[in-house]
Design an enzyme around this catalytic site. Structure first.
Site, PDB file in Angstrom:
ATOM      1  N   ASP A 102      -6.621  -6.104   4.804  1.00  0.00           N
ATOM      2  CA  ASP A 102      -5.983  -4.788   4.735  1.00  0.00           C
ATOM      3  C   ASP A 102      -6.131  -4.091   6.079  1.00  0.00           C
ATOM      4  OD1 ASP A 102      -4.942  -2.390   3.806  1.00  0.00           O
ATOM      5  OD2 ASP A 102      -6.717  -1.852   2.622  1.00  0.00           O
ATOM      6  N   HIS A 151      -0.955  -1.338  -4.006  1.00  0.00           N
ATOM      7  CA  HIS A 151      -2.304  -1.028  -3.512  1.00  0.00           C
ATOM      8  C   HIS A 151      -2.452   0.491  -3.396  1.00  0.00           C
ATOM      9  CE1 HIS A 151      -5.896  -1.986  -1.055  1.00  0.00           C
ATOM     10  NE2 HIS A 151      -5.514  -0.994  -0.258  1.00  0.00           N
ATOM     11  N   MET A 171     -11.492  -5.565   5.582  1.00  0.00           N
ATOM     12  CA  MET A 171     -10.748  -4.522   6.314  1.00  0.00           C
ATOM     13  C   MET A 171     -10.519  -5.006   7.746  1.00  0.00           C
ATOM     14  SD  MET A 171     -10.081  -2.219   4.146  1.00  0.00           S
ATOM     15  CE  MET A 171      -9.168  -1.188   5.304  1.00  0.00           C
ATOM     16  N   SER A 173       0.840  -1.195   0.000  1.00  0.00           N
ATOM     17  CA  SER A 173       0.000   0.000   0.000  1.00  0.00           C
ATOM     18  C   SER A 173       0.874   1.243   0.000  1.00  0.00           C
ATOM     19  CB  SER A 173      -0.919   0.007   1.224  1.00  0.00           C
ATOM     20  OG  SER A 173      -1.435   1.304   1.408  1.00  0.00           O
ATOM     21  N   HIS A 219      -8.102   0.889  -4.266  1.00  0.00           N
ATOM     22  CA  HIS A 219      -9.055   0.730  -3.165  1.00  0.00           C
ATOM     23  C   HIS A 219      -9.806   2.049  -3.016  1.00  0.00           C
ATOM     24  CE1 HIS A 219      -9.525  -0.086   1.478  1.00  0.00           C
ATOM     25  NE2 HIS A 219     -10.690   0.046   0.857  1.00  0.00           N
ATOM     26  N   MET A 225      -8.879   8.119  -1.020  1.00  0.00           N
ATOM     27  CA  MET A 225      -9.788   8.572   0.049  1.00  0.00           C
ATOM     28  C   MET A 225     -10.342   9.943  -0.278  1.00  0.00           C
ATOM     29  SD  MET A 225      -7.490   7.530   3.309  1.00  0.00           S
ATOM     30  CE  MET A 225      -6.717   5.915   3.425  1.00  0.00           C
ATOM     31  N   MET A 247     -12.027   4.347  -1.378  1.00  0.00           N
ATOM     32  CA  MET A 247     -12.729   4.695  -0.136  1.00  0.00           C
ATOM     33  C   MET A 247     -13.420   6.021  -0.389  1.00  0.00           C
ATOM     34  SD  MET A 247      -9.732   3.456   2.434  1.00  0.00           S
ATOM     35  CE  MET A 247      -8.497   3.472   1.154  1.00  0.00           C
ATOM     36  N   ASP A 268      -4.601   3.502  -2.154  1.00  0.00           N
ATOM     37  CA  ASP A 268      -5.657   3.893  -1.216  1.00  0.00           C
ATOM     38  C   ASP A 268      -6.206   5.266  -1.566  1.00  0.00           C
ATOM     39  OD1 ASP A 268      -5.943   1.734   0.639  1.00  0.00           O
ATOM     40  OD2 ASP A 268      -3.963   2.222   1.427  1.00  0.00           O
TER      41      ASP A 268
HETATM   42  C1  DX5 Z   1      -6.558   1.972   5.399  1.00  0.00           C
HETATM   43  C2  DX5 Z   1      -6.018   1.568   4.050  1.00  0.00           C
HETATM   44  C3  DX5 Z   1      -4.916   0.568   4.157  1.00  0.00           C
HETATM   45  C4  DX5 Z   1      -3.676   1.111   4.826  1.00  0.00           C
HETATM   46  C5  DX5 Z   1      -2.907  -0.002   5.460  1.00  0.00           C
HETATM   47  O1  DX5 Z   1      -7.618   2.819   5.208  1.00  0.00           O
HETATM   48  O2  DX5 Z   1      -7.025   1.007   3.254  1.00  0.00           O
HETATM   49  O3  DX5 Z   1      -4.589   0.032   2.883  1.00  0.00           O
HETATM   50  O4  DX5 Z   1      -2.859   1.790   3.911  1.00  0.00           O
HETATM   51  O5  DX5 Z   1      -1.928   0.544   6.281  1.00  0.00           O
HETATM   52  P1  DX5 Z   1      -1.161  -0.344   7.367  1.00  0.00           P
HETATM   53  O6  DX5 Z   1      -0.612  -1.528   6.676  1.00  0.00           O
HETATM   54  O7  DX5 Z   1      -0.127   0.583   7.915  1.00  0.00           O
HETATM   55  O8  DX5 Z   1      -2.199  -0.709   8.410  1.00  0.00           O
HETATM   56 ZN    ZN Z   2      -6.430  -0.123   1.434  1.00  0.00          ZN
END
Ligand code: DX5
Ligand code: ZN
Length: 221
Positions: free
Chosen positions: A176, A34, A138, A9, A67, A38, A69, A36
Site C-alpha cells: 500500500d 480499501h 506500507m 483505496s 485499514h 485515520m 491507522m 483508510d
Molecule cells: C496511506 C494509505 C494508502 C493510500 C494509498 O496512508 O494507507 O492506502 O490511500 O494512496 P496512493 O495509492 O495514492 O499512494
Molecule cells: Zn491504506
C-alpha cells in the site's frame, strides 16, 4: 503464481459521489475496496470512520478491507465490524498485544490483517502470520495518498513471501502506497499478491486499463 488482486483505496475517490465512484472501481475490476481510517494521532491526517463504511454496506458487492491507522484499534474493532468490513487491518506499531487484537477481530466475525510501516522489519510479522489472513507492507509512511513509493519495501516483501511459502502459509501479501503500473511489477515479482492503490485508480484517465495493468504487473517478463 496466483492471480494478483487489487483493492481500490477510496481515499482518492470523489466523496461527493462516493457510492458511484466505488461502483465505478468495482465495474473496472477492483476486487476489494480499501478503507483508510485515520485518527489524526497515529498519522497526521483525519479521514473518515465507520459511518462512511456503513453507508456503503450492502450496496457494493466486494469485500471491504478497513485499514485502521488509529492509536487504539481494539476500542473500535466492533464498530468497524458492524459497519461491514470483511478484513480489519491494524498496525503492528500500535498493537500492545497483537494476539489479543487478532482474537478480537475474529470474535467480531472479521478476518485479521497486520500492517507494518516502512521502518518496521518483516520479522515482526512472522510470529503472528499463521493466525492472519492478510499482511500489509506500507510502501509510504501512512497518512496521505499520492506519495512516492519507497523501494526499500521490495526486499522485505521478498524475504517474507519466501518464508511464507516455505511455511506453507496462504495469506494476502499486500502493498500500500505509491502503487502504480510502474511500481507494481517490482512488488509482484517480490511476492505481493494484493495491490492497494488510490491515485493510480481513482485519478486514472482510464480506470479499467489502470486496474488491468496492476493485475497483470507480474506478466511482463
Ligand atoms: C496511506 C494509505 C494508502 C493510500 C494509498 O496512508 O494507507 O492506502 O490511500 O494512496 P496512493 O495509492 O495514492 O499512494
Ligand atoms: Zn491504506
Amino acid at each position: 503464481m496466483a492471480p494478483v488482486k487489487v483493492s481500490a483505496s477510496i481515499l482518492s475517490a470523489d466523496f461527493s459521489h462516493l457510492l458511484e465512484d466505488c461502483q465505478k472501481a468495482v465495474d473496472a475490476g477492483a476486487d476489494m475496496l480499501h478503507m483508510d481510517v485515520m485518527d489524526g494521532h497515529f498519522v497526521p491526517n483525519i479521514s473518515f470512520g465507520a459511518p462512511v463504511i456503513a453507508g456503503l454496506k450492502g450496496k457494493i458487492n466486494v469485500p471491504f478491507d478497513a485499514h485502521l491507522m488509529i492509536t487504539d484499534p481494539n476500542k473500535y474493532i466492533p464498530d468497524f465490524a458492524k459497519a461491514g468490513s470483511s478484513y480489519i487491518l491494524f498496525h503492528e506499531e500500535v498493537s500492545g498485544n497483537a494476539t489479543e487484537t487478532i482474537k478480537l477481530i475474529r470474535q467480531n466475525g472479521c478476518k485479521p490483517g497486520m500492517v507494518i510501516n516502512p521502518g518496521t522489519s518483516e520479522e515482526t510479522l512472522k510470529p503472528y502470520a499463521k493466525d492472519l489472513d492478510y499482511v500489509l507492507f506500507m510502501s509510504v509512511w501512512p497518512g496521505f495518498s499520492g506519495q512516492s513509493f519507497i523501494p526499500d519495501v521490495v526486499p522485505k516483501i521478498a524475504k517474507f513471501s519466501k518464508w511464507a511459502s516455505q511455511e506453507g502459509l496462504s495469506l494476502y501479501i499486500a502493498v500500500d502506497g505509491g502503487i502504480s503500473p510502474k511500481t507494481a511489477p517490482l512488488v509482484v515479482e517480490a511476492g505481493a499478491n494484493l495491490l492497494i492503490a488510490a491515485t493510480a485508480i481513482f485519478k486514472a484517465p482510464d480506470m479499467k486499463e489502470a486496474i488491468h495493468q496492476l493485475k497483470t504487473a507480474g506478466n511482463k517478463n
